[in-house]
Write a protein that holds these residues in place. Structure first.
Motif, PDB file in Angstrom:
ATOM      1  N   ALA A   1     -15.541 -51.265 -37.927  1.00 26.77           N
ATOM      2  CA  ALA A   1     -14.467 -50.442 -37.134  1.00 26.77           C
ATOM      3  C   ALA A   1     -15.171 -49.358 -38.467  1.00 26.77           C
ATOM      4  O   ALA A   1     -14.697 -48.044 -37.442  1.00 26.77           O
ATOM      5  N   ASP A   2     -15.627 -49.590 -39.471  1.00 25.92           N
ATOM      6  CA  ASP A   2     -16.216 -47.640 -40.073  1.00 25.92           C
ATOM      7  C   ASP A   2     -17.312 -47.787 -39.814  1.00 25.92           C
ATOM      8  O   ASP A   2     -18.088 -47.252 -40.970  1.00 25.92           O
ATOM      9  N   ALA A   3     -17.958 -48.369 -39.893  1.00 27.59           N
ATOM     10  CA  ALA A   3     -19.216 -48.458 -39.121  1.00 27.59           C
ATOM     11  C   ALA A   3     -20.584 -46.527 -39.706  1.00 27.59           C
ATOM     12  O   ALA A   3     -20.648 -46.651 -40.248  1.00 27.59           O
ATOM     13  N   ALA A   4     -19.699 -46.053 -38.185  1.00 25.33           N
ATOM     14  CA  ALA A   4     -20.250 -44.728 -37.857  1.00 25.33           C
ATOM     15  C   ALA A   4     -19.925 -44.099 -39.687  1.00 25.33           C
ATOM     16  O   ALA A   4     -21.069 -43.306 -39.853  1.00 25.33           O
ATOM     17  N   HIS A   5     -18.878 -44.206 -40.581  1.00 21.54           N
ATOM     18  CA  HIS A   5     -18.886 -43.424 -41.171  1.00 21.54           C
ATOM     19  C   HIS A   5     -19.755 -43.935 -42.764  1.00 21.54           C
ATOM     20  O   HIS A   5     -19.577 -43.106 -43.417  1.00 21.54           O
ATOM     21  N   ARG A   6     -19.254 -45.495 -42.497  1.00 21.58           N
ATOM     22  CA  ARG A   6     -20.429 -45.326 -43.571  1.00 21.58           C
ATOM     23  C   ARG A   6     -22.041 -45.395 -43.357  1.00 21.58           C
ATOM     24  O   ARG A   6     -22.761 -45.163 -44.175  1.00 21.58           O
ATOM     25  N   VAL A   7     -22.164 -44.945 -41.530  1.00 22.79           N
ATOM     26  CA  VAL A   7     -24.027 -45.391 -42.196  1.00 22.79           C
ATOM     27  C   VAL A   7     -24.098 -43.545 -42.248  1.00 22.79           C
ATOM     28  O   VAL A   7     -25.387 -42.788 -42.646  1.00 22.79           O
TER      29      VAL A   7
ATOM     30  N   ALA B   1     -26.522 -42.246 -45.038  1.00 21.80           N
ATOM     31  CA  ALA B   1     -27.499 -41.414 -44.505  1.00 21.80           C
ATOM     32  C   ALA B   1     -27.548 -39.799 -45.053  1.00 21.80           C
ATOM     33  O   ALA B   1     -28.682 -39.549 -46.167  1.00 21.80           O
ATOM     34  N   PHE B   2     -26.553 -38.760 -45.861  1.00 24.16           N
ATOM     35  CA  PHE B   2     -26.092 -37.770 -46.058  1.00 24.16           C
ATOM     36  C   PHE B   2     -26.286 -38.110 -48.147  1.00 24.16           C
ATOM     37  O   PHE B   2     -27.189 -37.224 -48.377  1.00 24.16           O
ATOM     38  N   SER B   3     -26.091 -39.485 -48.201  1.00 26.18           N
ATOM     39  CA  SER B   3     -26.340 -38.950 -50.145  1.00 26.18           C
ATOM     40  C   SER B   3     -27.877 -39.760 -50.321  1.00 26.18           C
ATOM     41  O   SER B   3     -28.450 -39.700 -51.135  1.00 26.18           O
ATOM     42  N   GLY B   4     -28.410 -39.770 -49.161  1.00 30.39           N
ATOM     43  CA  GLY B   4     -29.792 -40.452 -49.434  1.00 30.39           C
ATOM     44  C   GLY B   4     -30.514 -41.405 -50.127  1.00 30.39           C
ATOM     45  O   GLY B   4     -30.608 -41.982 -50.431  1.00 30.39           O
ATOM     46  N   ASP B   5     -29.019 -42.057 -49.709  1.00 28.73           N
ATOM     47  CA  ASP B   5     -28.830 -43.721 -49.843  1.00 28.73           C
ATOM     48  C   ASP B   5     -29.455 -44.738 -49.321  1.00 28.73           C
ATOM     49  O   ASP B   5     -29.131 -45.723 -48.703  1.00 28.73           O
ATOM     50  N   TRP B   6     -30.706 -44.692 -49.063  1.00 29.11           N
ATOM     51  CA  TRP B   6     -32.060 -45.392 -47.986  1.00 29.11           C
ATOM     52  C   TRP B   6     -31.127 -47.024 -48.008  1.00 29.11           C
ATOM     53  O   TRP B   6     -31.611 -48.039 -46.718  1.00 29.11           O
ATOM     54  N   TRP B   7     -31.448 -46.936 -49.482  1.00 34.32           N
ATOM     55  CA  TRP B   7     -31.671 -49.031 -50.175  1.00 34.32           C
ATOM     56  C   TRP B   7     -29.660 -49.351 -49.352  1.00 34.32           C
ATOM     57  O   TRP B   7     -29.738 -50.869 -48.530  1.00 34.32           O
TER      58      TRP B   7
END
Length: 150
Positions: free
Chosen positions: A100-106, A110-116
C-alpha cells in the motif's frame, strides 16, 4: 473502470494546475467532481464548475505579474506519489498486488537520491510481484497446453 482510479487521475491533472498557482484543493475537487457525475448530482457539479471557473479567472488575472510555472509539478513529491498510486492501482486491477505504501516509498527514495535503498525496496516489493505475475501467467498457459492440472 474503478471510480477511485478516475478520481486519482483527475486529481493528478488538477495537482499540475494547483502547483502552478491555481487556488483549489485538487483531491477534494476531483472527488466531488467524480461523485457528482456518478450520482448525476448536477447542481453540485455546476457549483464545482462555477467555483473552479472563478478560481481560474482570478488566477488568470494575476498572470501579468506572476506567470504560472506548469513545470513545478515535476518537483512535487505529492504529484509523483499520486501518479504512482494510479499506476499501482491499475496494476492491482490486473492482479499484481503491491504494498500500500509503495508509491510513497519509491518517491521518498528517488527524491532523496538513495538509489541503493530504492533498488533494495523495489526489487522485492515491486519488481518481484510483477515478474511473478508474468511468469505465472506463462507457466499456467504452458501447463494448460500440456494438459497438466494444477
Amino acid at each position: 473502470m474503478n471510480s477511485n482510479i478516475i478520481t486519482q487521475l483527475v486529481s493528478v491533472i488538477l495537482w499540475i494546475f494547483a502547483l502552478a498557482g491555481l487556488q483549489i484543493n485538487p483531491d477534494a475537487t476531483a472527488n466531488d467532481a467524480v461523485v457528482s457525475v456518478q450520482t448525476a448530482n448536477w447542481p453540485l457539479f455546476l457549483m464545482l464548475l462555477i467555483n473552479v471557473g472563478n478560481s481560474i479567472w482570478q488566477w488568470s488575472l494575476t498572470w501579468k505579474t506572476n506567470k504560472p510555472n506548469f513545470i513545478l509539478f515535476l518537483r512535487s513529491h505529492n504529484w509523483w506519489a499520486s501518479v504512482l498510486n494510479v499506476v499501482f492501482a491499475i496494476a492491482l486491477l490486473n492482479g499484481i498486488v503491491l504494498p500500500a505504501d509503495a508509491a510513497h516509498r519509491v518517491v521518498e527514495y528517488a527524491f532523496s537520491g538513495d538509489w541503493w535503498g530504492l533498488a533494495g525496496y523495489a526489487l522485492p516489493a515491486i519488481i518481484a510481484p510483477i515478474v511473478t505475475f508474468l511468469t505465472k501467467k506463462k507457466a499456467d498457459a504452458l501447463k494448460a497446453k500440456a494438459g497438466v492440472k494444477t
